[in-house]
Design an enzyme around this catalytic site. Structure first.
Site, PDB file in Angstrom:
ATOM      1  N   HIS A   1       0.855  -1.185   0.000  1.00 44.37           N
ATOM      2  CA  HIS A   1       0.000   0.000   0.000  1.00 44.37           C
ATOM      3  C   HIS A   1       0.887   1.230   0.000  1.00 44.37           C
ATOM      4  O   HIS A   1       1.936   1.232   0.636  1.00 44.37           O
ATOM      5  CB  HIS A   1      -0.908  -0.003   1.240  1.00 44.37           C
ATOM      6  CG  HIS A   1      -2.088   0.885   1.096  1.00 44.37           C
ATOM      7  ND1 HIS A   1      -2.018   2.240   1.305  1.00 44.37           N
ATOM      8  CD2 HIS A   1      -3.359   0.606   0.725  1.00 44.37           C
ATOM      9  CE1 HIS A   1      -3.220   2.759   1.081  1.00 44.37           C
ATOM     10  NE2 HIS A   1      -4.048   1.793   0.717  1.00 44.37           N
TER      11      HIS A   1
ATOM     12  N   ASP B   1      -7.827  -5.472  -0.005  1.00 46.71           N
ATOM     13  CA  ASP B   1      -8.300  -6.377  -1.055  1.00 46.71           C
ATOM     14  C   ASP B   1      -7.926  -7.836  -0.811  1.00 46.71           C
ATOM     15  O   ASP B   1      -8.386  -8.709  -1.533  1.00 46.71           O
ATOM     16  CB  ASP B   1      -7.731  -5.940  -2.418  1.00 46.71           C
ATOM     17  CG  ASP B   1      -8.400  -4.672  -2.910  1.00 46.71           C
ATOM     18  OD1 ASP B   1      -9.604  -4.518  -2.641  1.00 46.71           O
ATOM     19  OD2 ASP B   1      -7.728  -3.847  -3.542  1.00 46.71           O
TER      20      ASP B   1
HETATM   21  N1  CMC Z   1       4.246  -7.414  -4.167  1.00 46.66           N
HETATM   22  C1  CMC Z   1       5.588  -7.403  -4.212  1.00 46.66           C
HETATM   23  N2  CMC Z   1       6.312  -6.295  -4.022  1.00 46.66           N
HETATM   24  C2  CMC Z   1       5.665  -5.163  -3.775  1.00 46.66           C
HETATM   25  C3  CMC Z   1       4.260  -5.106  -3.712  1.00 46.66           C
HETATM   26  C4  CMC Z   1       3.539  -6.301  -3.933  1.00 46.66           C
HETATM   27  N3  CMC Z   1       2.210  -6.320  -3.886  1.00 46.66           N
HETATM   28  N4  CMC Z   1       3.863  -3.845  -3.487  1.00 46.66           N
HETATM   29  C5  CMC Z   1       4.990  -3.121  -3.391  1.00 46.66           C
HETATM   30  N5  CMC Z   1       6.084  -3.906  -3.566  1.00 46.66           N
HETATM   31  C6  CMC Z   1       7.479  -3.498  -3.529  1.00 46.66           C
HETATM   32  C7  CMC Z   1       7.903  -2.948  -4.880  1.00 46.66           C
HETATM   33  O1  CMC Z   1       8.406  -3.939  -5.732  1.00 46.66           O
HETATM   34  C8  CMC Z   1       8.938  -1.936  -4.479  1.00 46.66           C
HETATM   35  O2  CMC Z   1      10.124  -2.614  -4.175  1.00 46.66           O
HETATM   36  P1  CMC Z   1      11.570  -1.940  -4.518  1.00 46.66           P
HETATM   37  O3  CMC Z   1      11.609  -0.684  -3.701  1.00 46.66           O
HETATM   38  O4  CMC Z   1      12.563  -2.976  -4.101  1.00 46.66           O
HETATM   39  O5  CMC Z   1      11.556  -1.674  -5.986  1.00 46.66           O
HETATM   40  C9  CMC Z   1       8.403  -1.365  -3.151  1.00 46.66           C
HETATM   41  O6  CMC Z   1       7.595  -2.413  -2.613  1.00 46.66           O
HETATM   42  C10 CMC Z   1       7.548  -0.120  -3.342  1.00 46.66           C
HETATM   43  O7  CMC Z   1       6.536  -0.438  -4.315  1.00 46.66           O
HETATM   44  P2  CMC Z   1       5.796   0.602  -5.242  1.00 46.66           P
HETATM   45  O8  CMC Z   1       5.188  -0.095  -6.393  1.00 46.66           O
HETATM   46  O9  CMC Z   1       6.697   1.767  -5.501  1.00 46.66           O
HETATM   47  O10 CMC Z   1       4.650   1.098  -4.243  1.00 46.66           O
HETATM   48  P3  CMC Z   1       3.438   2.017  -4.625  1.00 46.66           P
HETATM   49  O11 CMC Z   1       3.155   2.807  -3.411  1.00 46.66           O
HETATM   50  O12 CMC Z   1       3.663   2.741  -5.900  1.00 46.66           O
HETATM   51  O13 CMC Z   1       2.278   0.955  -4.916  1.00 46.66           O
HETATM   52  C11 CMC Z   1       0.467  -0.492  -4.720  1.00 46.66           C
HETATM   53  C12 CMC Z   1       1.258   0.643  -4.048  1.00 46.66           C
HETATM   54  C13 CMC Z   1      -0.776  -0.762  -3.879  1.00 46.66           C
HETATM   55  C14 CMC Z   1       0.028  -0.059  -6.132  1.00 46.66           C
HETATM   56  C15 CMC Z   1       1.377  -1.740  -4.788  1.00 46.66           C
HETATM   57  O14 CMC Z   1       1.700  -2.155  -3.479  1.00 46.66           O
HETATM   58  C16 CMC Z   1       0.723  -2.866  -5.558  1.00 46.66           C
HETATM   59  O15 CMC Z   1       0.776  -2.874  -6.796  1.00 46.66           O
HETATM   60  N6  CMC Z   1       0.086  -3.847  -4.844  1.00 46.66           N
HETATM   61  C17 CMC Z   1      -0.597  -4.944  -5.524  1.00 46.66           C
HETATM   62  C18 CMC Z   1      -1.958  -4.499  -6.047  1.00 46.66           C
HETATM   63  C19 CMC Z   1      -2.928  -4.285  -4.918  1.00 46.66           C
HETATM   64  O16 CMC Z   1      -3.078  -5.112  -4.024  1.00 46.66           O
HETATM   65  N7  CMC Z   1      -3.673  -3.171  -4.997  1.00 46.66           N
HETATM   66  C20 CMC Z   1      -4.668  -2.798  -3.992  1.00 46.66           C
HETATM   67  C21 CMC Z   1      -4.229  -1.587  -3.230  1.00 46.66           C
HETATM   68  S1  CMC Z   1      -5.135  -1.263  -1.734  1.00 46.66           S
HETATM   69  C22 CMC Z   1      -6.762  -1.000  -2.156  1.00 46.66           C
HETATM   70  C23 CMC Z   1      -7.008  -0.102  -3.286  1.00 46.66           C
HETATM   71  O17 CMC Z   1      -6.371   0.925  -3.484  1.00 46.66           O
HETATM   72  O18 CMC Z   1      -7.938  -0.410  -4.034  1.00 46.66           O
END
Ligand code: CMC
Length: 378
Positions: free
Chosen positions: A261, A315
């Site tokens: 998140h 989720d």
């Molecule tokens: N699985 C594996 N690694 C992850 C994940 C994940 N679900 N989420 C973040 N990371 C890692 C990412 O690879 C990165 O690592 P590094 O710094 O080594 O490159 C670090 O954590 C930061 O990730 P980010 O993508 O820059 O984080 P963000 O704040 O841009 O993304 C997110 C947040 C929710 C889009 C992302 O965590 C994600 O894609 N999660 C999976 C999809 C998901 O479950 N979405 C629902 C979100 S909550 C409810 C909603 O909003 O609807």
């Protein structure tokens, strides 16, 4: 004018001042109008929470009765909306059907009297009342059936489950569904809420505001993740396969759905409540093998990614609850929308109260002074 550096995803940039909800991502705290989510999940109902979010305080019993009465009596959709929905392809995603139907409401209620509290109240009531009806109607019509008329004697959540299945739901199932709606009702400046506020800032109508937010919610990085969680659990198939599956994801640098998140760096408090709701459902209606796989996933993800602050988000467990309630997987995100329309409307009202059109800037990194090349020379 203060000029900020470009931040991909606007991370850390405040896009509005808001008193609607608050998240402490380090401590895992979520509050609606200052009230902790755990307390609302235990003591409130979805419509009471909607009132709280949209009008700013908990209603008195008279106010709540009146609000419930209004919503209850606006659940029917116009036959022309129903006829329009009948023409949608049954293979289309229900989120697309919902976005089109929500936008179509604007054709019927096109007066845009944004300074009139009666107009605002009507729009709030109509959207809260008709969105569940539209989701249920599309579900039945895509199976070739007529939509079920809403039942005025049933509460908000019981009526929605009834419209989906044509059966009066078990009271525990209806209550658990209502709590799910409370949990999904609002969540600060997420992508769909930002989209709602940007649209609201142009002073367009609230149906366009909600339609644009529905479109934004549908993506797999936002509300669409709950659908993908169930697909992932099915693909994993057994507890023994959890570790190899996750190791493969990590090696491919694939995101694990339902985890991570932008704001929470600990387990999302809504995931904790949803996990408890799932357990209550399994205790009454029988266990679910995917739940055991999910618990093992949480354990292994924490071991591998806990140091990066990656824990289950809202989720992760919601899909297990909805699946146990007999809801088809591709309705999970429309159900998220049924709840989140509350937050979008609260932000719409807040945006109108102190509006300035969103018009950010950009960092141009393209070319300059390029000569036009005639088509035959390209
Ligand atoms: N699985 C594996 N690694 C992850 C994940 C994940 N679900 N989420 C973040 N990371 C890692 C990412 O690879 C990165 O690592 P590094 O710094 O080594 O490159 C670090 O954590 C930061 O990730 P980010 O993508 O820059 O984080 P963000 O704040 O841009 O993304 C997110 C947040 C929710 C889009 C992302 O965590 C994600 O894609 N999660 C999976 C999809 C998901 O479950 N979405 C629902 C979100 S909550 C409810 C909603 O909003 O609807």
């Amino acid at each position: 004018m203060m000029v900020c550096e470009y931040q991909p995803g606007l991370e850390g940039i405040a896009a509005a001042q808001s008193s609607i909800s608050n998240v402490d991502g380090q401590k895992g705290i979520l509050e609606y109008r200052g009230i902790r989510i755990e307390e609302l999940a235990e003591k409130s109902t979805f419509l009471e929470t909607a009132y709280l979010l949209i009008w700013g305080q908990l209603p008195t019993s008279e106010e709540l009765k009146e609000f419930e009465h209004e919503v209850r009596h606006h659940r029917r959709i116009k036959y022309r909306i129903r006829d329009m929905m009948k023409c949608f392809p049954e293979s289309g995603h229900p989120m697309d059907a919902l976005q089109a139907s929500a936008a179509a409401l604007g054709l019927f209620y096109s007066r845009r009297d944004l300074h009139n509290p009666i107009y605002i109240r009507d729009a709030v009531v109509r959207l809260l009342a008709t969105i569940p009806t539209m989701v249920a109607a599309f579900q039945l019509m895509r199976k070739g059936n007529d939509p079920v008329r809403p039942r005025d004697d049933l509460d908000y959540s019981a009526n929605f489950l009834y419209m989906l299945s044509e059966k009066e739901p078990d009271p525990l199932a209806a209550r658990i569904f209502d709590v799910c709606l409370i949990l999904h009702a609002e969540h600060t400046m997420n992508a769909s809420t930002f989209s709602a506020r940007v649209t609201a800032s142009t002073l367009t109508d609230p149906y366009a505001v909600v339609a644009s937010a529905v479109g934004t919610l549908g993506g797999p990085l936002h509300g669409g993740a709950n659908e993908e969680v169930i697909q992932m659990l099915e693909e994993i198939g057994s507890i023994a396969n959890v570790r190899p599956y996750l190791e493969d994801c990590l090696q491919r640098k694939a995101k694990i759905m339902g985890f991570g998140h932008r704001v929470y760096k600990v387990k999302d408090p809504r995931a904790t409540i949803l996990q408890d709701l799932a357990q209550q459902l399994f205790a009454k209606f029988g266990s679910d093998k995917y739940y055991d796989i999910a618990v093992e996933m949480e354990r292994v993800v924490e071991e591998k990614l806990g140091h990066k602050g990656i824990y289950p988000n809202v989720d992760f467990y919601s899909g297990l609850v909805y699946a146990k309630l007999g809801i088809p997987t591709d309705l999970f995100t429309p159900i998220f929308a049924i709840a989140r329309v509350t937050g979008w409307l609260a932000h719409w009202k807040e945006q109108l109260a102190e509006n300035r059109i969103f018009r950010p800037t950009q960092v141009y990194n393209g070319l300059h002074e390029i000569a036009y090349t005639a088509i035959e020379e390209r």
